[in-house]
Design a protein around this motif. Structure first.
Motif, mmCIF file in Angstrom:
data_model
loop_
_atom_site.group_PDB
_atom_site.id
_atom_site.type_symbol
_atom_site.label_atom_id
_atom_site.label_comp_id
_atom_site.label_asym_id
_atom_site.label_seq_id
_atom_site.Cartn_x
_atom_site.Cartn_y
_atom_site.Cartn_z
ATOM 1 N N ILE A 37 0.841 -1.198 0.000
ATOM 2 C CA ILE A 37 0.000 0.000 0.000
ATOM 3 C C ILE A 37 0.878 1.251 0.000
ATOM 4 C CG2 ILE A 37 -1.723 1.281 1.319
ATOM 5 C CD1 ILE A 37 -2.625 -1.505 2.434
ATOM 6 N N CYS A 93 -11.489 0.101 1.393
ATOM 7 C CA CYS A 93 -10.022 0.028 1.308
ATOM 8 C C CYS A 93 -9.596 -0.544 -0.042
ATOM 9 C CB CYS A 93 -9.477 -0.846 2.436
ATOM 10 S SG CYS A 93 -9.427 -0.035 4.043
ATOM 11 N N ALA A 96 -9.766 2.052 -2.742
ATOM 12 C CA ALA A 96 -8.968 3.270 -2.533
ATOM 13 C C ALA A 96 -7.934 3.452 -3.642
ATOM 14 C CB ALA A 96 -8.282 3.216 -1.180
ATOM 15 N N PHE A 102 -7.876 5.725 1.291
ATOM 16 C CA PHE A 102 -7.491 4.562 2.076
ATOM 17 C C PHE A 102 -7.608 4.834 3.572
ATOM 18 C CE2 PHE A 102 -4.284 1.958 4.270
ATOM 19 C CZ PHE A 102 -4.754 0.692 3.938
ATOM 20 N N GLY A 105 -11.046 4.377 4.687
ATOM 21 C CA GLY A 105 -11.378 2.965 4.806
ATOM 22 C C GLY A 105 -10.827 2.342 6.074
ATOM 23 N N VAL A 106 -9.592 2.687 6.441
ATOM 24 C CA VAL A 106 -8.977 2.134 7.647
ATOM 25 C C VAL A 106 -9.721 2.598 8.898
ATOM 26 C CG1 VAL A 106 -6.878 2.078 9.047
ATOM 27 C CG2 VAL A 106 -6.725 1.870 6.580
ATOM 28 N N HIS A 165 -5.505 -4.599 -3.418
ATOM 29 C CA HIS A 165 -6.905 -4.217 -3.621
ATOM 30 C C HIS A 165 -7.784 -5.460 -3.672
ATOM 31 C CE1 HIS A 165 -5.980 0.006 -4.766
ATOM 32 N NE2 HIS A 165 -4.902 -0.512 -5.341
ATOM 33 N N TYR A 168 -8.287 -7.161 -0.301
ATOM 34 C CA TYR A 168 -9.308 -6.500 0.515
ATOM 35 C C TYR A 168 -10.721 -6.868 0.049
ATOM 36 C CZ TYR A 168 -6.558 -3.491 3.603
ATOM 37 O OH TYR A 168 -5.747 -3.023 4.608
#
Length: 403
Positions: A37, A93, A96, A102, A105-106, A165, A168
């Motif tokens: 990431i 996430c 993102a 991102f 999302g976290v 990606h 996730y």
């Protein structure tokens, strides 16, 4: 009785599966995915961990609210809602395409975690398994202890054929396909459990003397334990390298997981008669003891192995104590919200621990940093020793009950 036993066992196994998937997809996979990431967004990996620190703070703030919902509406319903939220957060996430997206999302992942991980699962067991709740929590932590053992290598393997990606997206699907149906079934189980006759094997604990202050001590104790644990677990491999263990540090780190599972097996077999306050003191003592062993013995590999085993035993027992101690001291009434407040303190200190310990390692060096962390762990021991003392006084006076 047999039907009740088997239905309780089924609920524990179902929760065990959802906690493995929950912790694996929402927490343990992060350290494996973070480098990729960071590379895609052209950021230092420390920025990605900084995102996690912010997210942990957000999860801590919402934890008391999530616990209150579990008390009011039933923990199983909250778990079901959390499964949907976790899937949405993981999908965000996956979608993102920049760092800000991102980060959102976290943060959502940690918000969902407050509804779907241990605190709510413990609340469900307290609501549904009656006087067996403390043993049920122990069994659950034994099963869920395999989350890191499964998801660290699984995530690494998935990255050989998928990008982060896609991983996730797959994890989002796991929460919908595996966790949501089990949590919906647990909603039905909880309704059936509520119709059973109330067990009268032991009295429900009532608030012990100075109950509010004792609860504050419990929050402080778990917060300190969370700080020490997070500081080590986020930095264990580079820290061991700084101490001169080189590539052996990775092998040493792998001993944490088996030691955590072993601690739960040992407690199930030999610790049945130990009260929750005593177990809290014992588990708290193991962490500073392990740190002192490492500070004195490094760069000895056997010494580092002893550190990893003892530290893993301590953190493994703390997973049990985090559910059983508040239940033993204060009973089932308001249990979910109490766990939420405990999570708030623990997550807030856990959020700053990686950064604080990183600064200490760079400024003081590894051995002085270990000694300072051991002092924090010793304060944690003193806090839980005071909780134990007050619990004994309350029990002997007939004011409260310690299971």
């Amino acid at each position: 009785m047999s039907t009740t036993y088997h239905s309780n066992a089924g609920a524990i196994c179902a929760l065990g599966v959802t906690q493995i998937v929950g912790y694996g997809t929402l927490y343990y996979s992060f350290s494996i995915l973070a480098p990729g990431i960071a590379g895609e967004f052209e950021l230092g990996v420390e920025w990605i961990y900084g995102f996690m620190s912010l997210a942990l703070l957000a999860g801590g703030v919402i934890s008391p609210y999530a616990g209150g919902l579990a008390d009011t509406h039933g923990a199983a319903k909250v778990l079901s809602f959390g499964s949907v939220g976790a899937a949405v957060a993981l999908a965000i996430c996956g979608l993102a395409n920049n760092a800000a997206f991102f980060l959102a999302g976290v943060v959502l992942i940690e918000l969902a975690s407050a509804f779907v991980l241990y605190a709510t699962a413990f609340a469900l067991l307290a609501q549904a398994t009656g006087q067996r709740a403390q043993r049920s929590i122990t069994y659950l932590t034994l099963i869920a202890g395999f989350a890191s053992t499964i998801f660290w290598p699984l995530t690494t393997w998935l990255l050989e054929g998928l990008d982060w990606h896609q991983v996730y997206f797959l994890f989002a699907a796991l929460n919908l396909v595996v966790c949501l149906p089990l949590h919906l079934w647990l909603t039905r189980f909880a309704r059936i459990a509520a119709t059973r006759p109330v067990e009268a094997a032991t009295a429900e604990p009532v608030a012990i003397a100075g109950g509010d202050f004792v609860f504050l001590l419990v929050v402080v104790g778990f917060s300190l334990a969370g700080f020490v644990s997070a500081a080590i677990l986020f930095h264990v491999v580079p820290m061991l390298g700084m101490l001169g263990l080189g590539a052996s540090g990775v092998f040493v780190a792998t001993l944490f997981g088996p030691a955590q599972v072993a601690s739960r097996l040992i407690n199930m077999t030999f610790g049945k008669e130990l009260s929750a306050p005593i177990l809290a003191v014992v588990s708290a003592m193991m962490m500073p003891l392990a740190l002192v062993v490492l500070a004195i013995s490094a760069p000895s590999i056997p010494g580092a192995m002893a550190f990893a085993v003892v530290f893993g035993l301590g953190t493994g027992l703390f997973s049990i104590v985090s559910g059983t101690l508040p239940l033993a001291l204060f009973g089932r009434s308001g249990f979910g919200k109490r766990l939420g407040w405990i999570s708030l303190g623990r997550l807030c200190l856990s959020a700053v621990a990686p950064v604080a310990f990183s600064v200490a390692l760079g400024g003081l060096g590894p051995k002085p940093s270990l000694w300072w962390l051991a002092i924090a762990g010793t304060v944690c021991v003193a806090v839980f020793a005071e909780v134990w003392r007050r619990a004994k006084l309350g029990s002997s006076a007939g004011i409260g009950q310690v299971a």
